[in-house]
Design an enzyme around this catalytic site. Structure first.
Site, PDB file in Angstrom:
ATOM      1  N   HIS A 245       0.935  -1.256   0.162  1.00  0.00           N
ATOM      2  CA  HIS A 245      -0.089  -0.015   0.008  1.00  0.00           C
ATOM      3  C   HIS A 245       0.835   1.351   0.098  1.00  0.00           C
ATOM      4  CE1 HIS A 245      -1.361   3.275   2.747  1.00  0.00           C
ATOM      5  NE2 HIS A 245      -2.142   3.222   2.101  1.00  0.00           N
TER       6      HIS A 245
ATOM      7  N   VAL B  79       0.475   9.284  -1.604  1.00  0.00           N
ATOM      8  CA  VAL B  79       1.213  10.643  -1.230  1.00  0.00           C
ATOM      9  C   VAL B  79       0.074  11.785  -1.695  1.00  0.00           C
ATOM     10  CG1 VAL B  79       3.508  10.146  -1.859  1.00  0.00           C
ATOM     11  CG2 VAL B  79       1.659  10.491  -3.821  1.00  0.00           C
TER      12      VAL B  79
ATOM     13  N   HIS C 204      -5.579  -4.053  18.829  1.00  0.00           N
ATOM     14  CA  HIS C 204      -6.385  -5.216  19.417  1.00  0.00           C
ATOM     15  C   HIS C 204      -6.002  -6.362  19.064  1.00  0.00           C
ATOM     16  CE1 HIS C 204      -7.735  -4.612  15.249  1.00  0.00           C
ATOM     17  NE2 HIS C 204      -8.212  -5.798  15.379  1.00  0.00           N
TER      18      HIS C 204
END
Length: 312
Positions: A108, A111, A177
Site C-alpha cells: 500500500h 502521497v 487489538h
C-alpha cells in the site's frame, strides 16, 4: 505560496498515477487497469484505476482524487480546531496491491497534499504519505531491500528522516487489538511543511517515485514461487487482519467515509477475498509461524538475522 503551486502538485500526482499503472501492468503481464472517472456533489472528483484477476494481481487499484469544499467536516477539525471554518483542497494518489500468490506481499502507498484557506489569514498546508509492505511468507532479503530503497529516498532530506518516518509507520500500522504490526512497515509521514513548499514537495516526489523500485523486484522474485491450498488459506486469514486495520484504525478510510466520500474508491483498498478462523494458532516451527517474528518493529537495515519463531 503553496496555493499557487496546487496545479504543480496535481500534475505530478496525475503523472505518478500513470507511471504506477504502467509499471504494475507490465509486471502483471496479463491484465491492465480499467479507469473510472467520478465527481462528487460537494466539490471535486477523481480518477480510479483498478486491475483485477491478472496473472500476478488478484486485485489492485491506483486512485487519484482532488476534493474541495467551502468548509471542512467536523471529523477533520476535531483534532485541528484551527482549521474550522476554512475552505480546503485535498489532492492525492493512493494505491494498494493484493497479489494472487501468497509469497508476493501485499503493498500500500499514498502521497497527498492538503491546503486550507480563510480570508485574511495565511494558508495552512502540508504534505503526507508513505508506503508499507505486508508479506505473509516474508523473506528477509526482500524486507531489507524494501527498507534500503525507503532509506535512500529519504537520505537527501536529512540523516534522521528515514528513522523518524520508519518509526511513525511502525506506530501507525499497528493493530492494537491484535498487538502486532500490519506488516514490516516502510514510511509514514503527515503534516510535513517544514523547510518550505519546494523542499516538502521534493520529498513527496522522492517517496512516490521510489515505490516501484522498492516493490517490483520483490514481485519479480516471488511471483513464480509454488503454493498450494495451505498457503492460500493462510493468505486469506492474514488478509483478514488487513481488513481489520483499514476499518478500525485507518484515519484515511474513516475520514473518507465520514465526509461522504466515494465509497467504491475509499474501499478499493480491501482485498477481494479474506477469511477469519476462530482462535487460529499456526503450527510450531511452520512457515506460517515464522511470520510472527516479522510483526514486531525492528531495524531492518541491521544485518542481524531475524530470530527463529518460538512458541514460548
Amino acid at each position: 505560496m503553496a496555493h499557487e503551486h496546487l496545479d504543480d502538485v496535481k500534475c505530478y500526482l496525475l503523472d505518478l498515477q500513470e507511471r504506477l499503472c504502467e509499471g504494475l501492468a507490465r509486471a502483471d503481464g496479463q491484465a491492465g487497469f480499467k479507469e473510472d472517472s467520478w465527481t462528487r456533489d460537494a466539490g471535486g472528483g477523481g480518477r480510479s484505476r483498478v486491475i483485477e484477476n491478472g496473472a500476478v494481481f488478484e486485485k489492485g487499484g491506483v486512485n487519484y482524487s482532488h476534493v474541495y469544499g467551502a468548509t471542512l467536516p467536523p471529523s477533520a477539525t476535531a483534532a485541528r480546531p484551527e482549521l474550522a471554518g476554512r475552505s480546503f483542497h485535498a489532492v492525492g494518489v493512493s494505491w494498494v496491491l493484493h497479489p494472487h500468490n501468497p509469497h508476493v506481499p501485499t503493498s500500500h502507498g499514498n502521497v497527498r497534499f492538503f491546503i486550507a484557506d480563510k480570508p485574511g489569514e495565511a494558508s495552512v498546508w502540508w504534505f503526507g504519505g508513505g508506503f508499507d509492505l505486508t508479506p505473509f511468507y516474508p523473506v528477509l532479503d526482500d524486507v531489507r531491500h524494501w527498507h534500503r530503497v525507503a532509506s535512500a529516498a529519504c537520505e537527501p532530506f536529512g540523516k534522521d528522516v528515514y528513522s523518524r518516518y520508519k518509526a511513525w509507520c511502525d506506530d501507525y500500522f499497528y493493530l492494537k487489538h491484535r498487538d502486532e504490526t500490519r506488516g514490516v512497515g516502510g514510511l509514514f509521514f503527515d503534516d510535513v511543511n517544514e523547510g518550505g513548499f519546494d523542499e516538502c514537495f521534493a520529498f513527496q516526489r522522492a517517496v512516490g517515485d521510489s515505490f516501484l523500485d522498492a516493490y517490483l523486484p520483490i514481485v519479480e522474485r516471488r511471483c513464480e514461487t509454488p503454493f498450494g491450498q495451505r498457503e492460500r488459506d493462510f493468505q486469506l486469514y492474514r488478509r483478514g487482519r488487513y481488513v481489520e486495520f483499514n476499518l478500525v484504525w485507518d484515519r484515511g478510510t474513516l475520514f473518507g467515509l465520514q465526509r461522504g466520500g466515494r465509497t467504491e474508491s475509499i474501499l478499493m483498498s480491501m482485498p477481494p477475498l479474506a477469511a477469519w478462523e476462530y482462535a487460529y494458532v499456526p503450527e510450531a516451527g511452520s512457515a506460517e509461524a515464522r511470520l510472527e517474528a516479522f510483526l514486531t518493529p525492528r531495524d531492518w537495515l541491521d544485518e542481524t538475522p531475524v530470530p527463529p519463531h518460538s512458541q514460548e
